[in-house]
Motif scaffolding. Structure first.
Motif, PDB file in Angstrom:
ATOM      1  N   GLY A   1      -5.638  -5.401   6.459  1.00 53.53           N
ATOM      2  CA  GLY A   1      -5.201  -4.062   6.833  1.00 53.53           C
ATOM      3  C   GLY A   1      -4.311  -3.415   5.788  1.00 53.53           C
ATOM      4  O   GLY A   1      -4.438  -2.213   5.496  1.00 53.53           O
ATOM      5  N   ASP A   2      -3.418  -4.192   5.198  1.00 57.43           N
ATOM      6  CA  ASP A   2      -2.505  -3.646   4.184  1.00 57.43           C
ATOM      7  C   ASP A   2      -3.260  -3.174   2.949  1.00 57.43           C
ATOM      8  O   ASP A   2      -2.953  -2.123   2.371  1.00 57.43           O
ATOM      9  CB  ASP A   2      -1.463  -4.699   3.781  1.00 57.43           C
ATOM     10  CG  ASP A   2      -0.419  -4.926   4.869  1.00 57.43           C
ATOM     11  OD1 ASP A   2      -0.304  -4.054   5.768  1.00 57.43           O
ATOM     12  OD2 ASP A   2       0.277  -5.953   4.811  1.00 57.43           O
TER      13      ASP A   2
ATOM     14  N   LYS B   1      -5.086   0.060   3.674  1.00 58.10           N
ATOM     15  CA  LYS B   1      -4.136   1.179   3.687  1.00 58.10           C
ATOM     16  C   LYS B   1      -3.755   1.592   2.269  1.00 58.10           C
ATOM     17  O   LYS B   1      -3.743   2.784   1.932  1.00 58.10           O
ATOM     18  CB  LYS B   1      -2.891   0.774   4.472  1.00 58.10           C
ATOM     19  CG  LYS B   1      -1.836   1.856   4.577  1.00 58.10           C
ATOM     20  CD  LYS B   1      -0.635   1.378   5.379  1.00 58.10           C
ATOM     21  CE  LYS B   1       0.450   2.452   5.433  1.00 58.10           C
ATOM     22  NZ  LYS B   1       1.638   1.989   6.205  1.00 58.10           N
ATOM     23  N   ASN B   2      -3.462   0.614   1.417  1.00 63.29           N
ATOM     24  CA  ASN B   2      -3.052   0.919   0.042  1.00 63.29           C
ATOM     25  C   ASN B   2      -4.177   1.579  -0.758  1.00 63.29           C
ATOM     26  O   ASN B   2      -3.953   2.532  -1.506  1.00 63.29           O
ATOM     27  CB  ASN B   2      -2.591  -0.354  -0.671  1.00 63.29           C
ATOM     28  CG  ASN B   2      -1.295  -0.899  -0.105  1.00 63.29           C
ATOM     29  OD1 ASN B   2      -0.520  -0.171   0.506  1.00 63.29           O
ATOM     30  ND2 ASN B   2      -1.069  -2.186  -0.301  1.00 63.29           N
TER      31      ASN B   2
ATOM     32  N   ARG C   1      -6.846   3.290   0.353  1.00 64.22           N
ATOM     33  CA  ARG C   1      -7.173   4.653   0.784  1.00 64.22           C
ATOM     34  C   ARG C   1      -6.120   5.647   0.310  1.00 64.22           C
ATOM     35  O   ARG C   1      -6.446   6.794  -0.011  1.00 64.22           O
ATOM     36  CB  ARG C   1      -7.364   4.707   2.296  1.00 64.22           C
ATOM     37  CG  ARG C   1      -6.120   4.594   3.140  1.00 64.22           C
ATOM     38  CD  ARG C   1      -6.459   4.456   4.612  1.00 64.22           C
ATOM     39  NE  ARG C   1      -5.249   4.368   5.409  1.00 64.22           N
ATOM     40  CZ  ARG C   1      -5.226   3.920   6.666  1.00 64.22           C
ATOM     41  NH1 ARG C   1      -6.345   3.519   7.251  1.00 64.22           N
ATOM     42  NH2 ARG C   1      -4.089   3.900   7.336  1.00 64.22           N
ATOM     43  N   GLN C   2      -4.868   5.210   0.215  1.00 59.85           N
ATOM     44  CA  GLN C   2      -3.822   6.088  -0.327  1.00 59.85           C
ATOM     45  C   GLN C   2      -4.049   6.351  -1.811  1.00 59.85           C
ATOM     46  O   GLN C   2      -3.936   7.489  -2.278  1.00 59.85           O
ATOM     47  CB  GLN C   2      -2.442   5.457  -0.104  1.00 59.85           C
ATOM     48  CG  GLN C   2      -1.978   5.477   1.341  1.00 59.85           C
ATOM     49  CD  GLN C   2      -0.667   4.737   1.542  1.00 59.85           C
ATOM     50  OE1 GLN C   2      -0.262   3.933   0.704  1.00 59.85           O
ATOM     51  NE2 GLN C   2      -0.001   4.996   2.658  1.00 59.85           N
TER      52      GLN C   2
ATOM     53  N   LYS D   1      -8.147   9.323   4.063  1.00 58.13           N
ATOM     54  CA  LYS D   1      -7.033   9.024   4.974  1.00 58.13           C
ATOM     55  C   LYS D   1      -7.521   8.514   6.329  1.00 58.13           C
ATOM     56  O   LYS D   1      -6.776   7.839   7.042  1.00 58.13           O
ATOM     57  CB  LYS D   1      -6.167  10.269   5.174  1.00 58.13           C
ATOM     58  CG  LYS D   1      -5.296  10.631   3.978  1.00 58.13           C
ATOM     59  CD  LYS D   1      -4.326  11.742   4.348  1.00 58.13           C
ATOM     60  CE  LYS D   1      -3.293  11.953   3.259  1.00 58.13           C
ATOM     61  NZ  LYS D   1      -2.286  12.967   3.636  1.00 58.13           N
TER      62      LYS D   1
ATOM     63  N   SER E   1     -10.668   3.278   8.043  1.00 58.22           N
ATOM     64  CA  SER E   1      -9.934   2.144   8.626  1.00 58.22           C
ATOM     65  C   SER E   1     -10.470   0.787   8.182  1.00 58.22           C
ATOM     66  O   SER E   1      -9.885  -0.240   8.503  1.00 58.22           O
ATOM     67  CB  SER E   1      -9.967   2.229  10.158  1.00 58.22           C
ATOM     68  OG  SER E   1     -11.307   2.199  10.638  1.00 58.22           O
TER      69      SER E   1
END
Length: 354
Positions: A304-305, A308-309, A311-312, A324, A327
Motif C-alpha cells: 500500500g505504501d 501511494k508513493n 501515484r503521487q 490520485k 488504489s
C-alpha cells in the motif's frame, strides 16, 4: 544510490487464479515435467568464470548420477515444449551441456545450456520461481515492446527463453568506446527510447546488467537495439526514478552519451516516437491487453505504501489527476498507459481535422 531508490529485497508474489486462467487462454500455462525445486537438489557446484577470469556469480551444478539422467530428459522435454510442439522426435538429438545456478539477485535462476548434437549449435533457457510481478512483466513486454518473448508457467515454476545480446555493462565498457560517431549517436537514440518505454510501462531496475544491446548488421552499417532481460521489477517500487533507467549510476555513461550526441529537440522527438509506438501497440492488442490489465488491477503485486508513493510521483510528473484515484499497481499502470494512448489519439484527431 540503489538502496535509496529500491527496497533491499523484493518478495515473490503468487500467481492468482484469474491470472492463471489468462495464461492458460494464451498458451502460457502448460504442464512441464520438471520444477524449480527439482533443480535445487544439486550435490555440488563449481564457480563459473568469464573470459577475464572474473566471477560471474553463476555456479555450475552437479547432480547424483541416478538423478542426472532423469533431470536431463525432463529439461530436454521442456526445451521442445518451449520452442516446438513438445513431441519426443528431436530428444535424441539434444544434449544438456550445463546447468548453472545464479547466486546473485532476487530470482536465483537456473540457466540450462541445450546443444543440438547434429550441428553443435546451442542455446539457453532459464528455470525460475513463478513470481507474478515477473510474469506480468514478461507478458507486457510481449504485448507492448518491439520484441516478442517466449515463456511458460506451470504451478510455481517459470520457464523463460534466453534473450541474446551483449550485456549492457559489458557493452558500455568494452564496445561503446570503439563505436563510430554515427553508431554512438544511434546508441544514444536507442537509450532515450528504451528509457521512455520503461518509464511509461513501469518496468523498473534497468541497471546496465539487466538489459542487453543487440547489434544488427545492415548493409554498410550496424543498427543497435536495447532490450530488457529482467522483468522482476514490474510495478513494485514506489519511487518513479526506479522506472527511469537514466537515474541508475550504472547507466551514467549512456546518459552522458545522450547529452553529448543529441539535442533536446531530438530527445523530445524520440520520446514522442516511443510513446506513439506504445499507443499503437495498445490499440493493436486491444482485447488481450484489456484482459491482462484487468488481471493486474485485481491483483496485489506491491504494498500500500509503494502504491501511494508511486501515484503521487506520477501525478507530479504528469499532472493527471486520475493517478490520485488509483488504489493498486494495476490501476496505476492502466492510468499511465491510458495517458499515453489518449494523447496519441488527441494528436491524431487534431491532425485529421486540420
Amino acid at each position: 544510490m540503489e538502496q535509496k531508490l529500491m527496497s533491499k529485497k523484493k518478495p515473490s508474489f503468487p500467481i492468482n487464479e484469474r491470472f492463471n486462467r489468462y495464461l492458460a487462454k494464451y498458451n502460457r500455462n502448460t504442464m512441464i515435467p520438471v520444477f524449480y525445486e527439482d533443480l535445487l537438489r544439486f550435490s555440488g557446484s563449481i564457480v563459473v568464470y568469464d573470459q577475464h577470469e572474473e566471477d560471474t556469480f553463476w555456479v555450475r551444478c552437479y547432480y547424483p548420477d541416478h538423478e542426472r539422467l532423469e533431470i536431463d530428459e525432463s529439461l530436454k522435454k521442456v526445451y521442445t515444449i518451449l520452442h516446438s510442439d513438445g513431441s519426443d522426435d528431436s530428444l535424441e538429438f539434444l544434449n544438456i551441456d550445463a546447468i548453472d545456478y545464479c547466486t546473485f539477485g532476487n530470482s536465483k535462476p537456473f540457466r540450462v545450456k541445450v546443444r543440438n548434437i547434429l550441428n553443435d549449435s546451442f542455446t539457453y533457457f532459464y528455470v525460475k520461481t513463478a513470481d507474478a510481478s515477473r510474469v506480468y512483466g514478461l507478458e507486457f513486454e510481449h504485448l507492448l515492446s518491439p520484441h516478442r518473448i517466449n515463456f511458460l508457467v506451470y504451478k510455481e515454476t517459470l520457464i523463460e527463453e534466453h534473450i541474446a545480446g551483449i550485456p549492457g555493462d559489458v557493452f558500455i565498457e568494452d564496445h561503446m568506446p570503439t563505436c563510430s560517431d554515427r553508431e554512438q549517436t544511434q546508441i544514444a537514440k536507442q537509450f532515450v527510447k528504451f528509457n521512455e518505454r520503461c518509464t511509461v510501462r513501469l518496468l523498473g531496475d534497468m541497471r546496465s546488467y539487466n538489459y542487453v544491446v543487440i547489434p544488427t548488421h545492415d548493409f554498410d552499417h550496424v543498427q543497435y537495439q536495447i532490450r530488457a532481460i529482467d522483468f522482476d521489477q514490474q510495478c513494485y517500487e514506489g519511487n518513479l526514478k526506479v522506472y527511469r533507467p537514466q537515474f541508475f549510476k550504472e547507466n551514467f555513461k549512456m546518459v552522458k552519451l545522450v547529452s553529448e550526441k543529441l539535442q533536446e529537440s531530438s530527445i523530445e522527438q524520440y520520446r514522442k516516437e516511443e510513446r506513439s509506438l506504445l499507443a499503437k501497440r495498445i490499440i493493436n492488442t486491444k482485447s488481450r491487453y484489456k484482459e491482462l490489465i484487468r488481471c493486474m488491477i485485481n491483483d496485489h503485486v506491491s504494498t500500500g505504501d509503494k502504491v501511494k508513493n508511486l501515484r503521487q510521483d506520477l501525478y507530479k510528473y504528469t499532472n493527471d489527476v486520475k493517478f490520485k484515484r488509483a488504489s493498486t499497481m494495476g490501476q496505476i499502470l492502466r492510468t499511465a498507459l491510458d495517458f499515453v494512448k489518449r494523447n496519441y489519439e488527441d494528436v491524431n484527431m487534431k491532425r485529421l481535422l486540420s
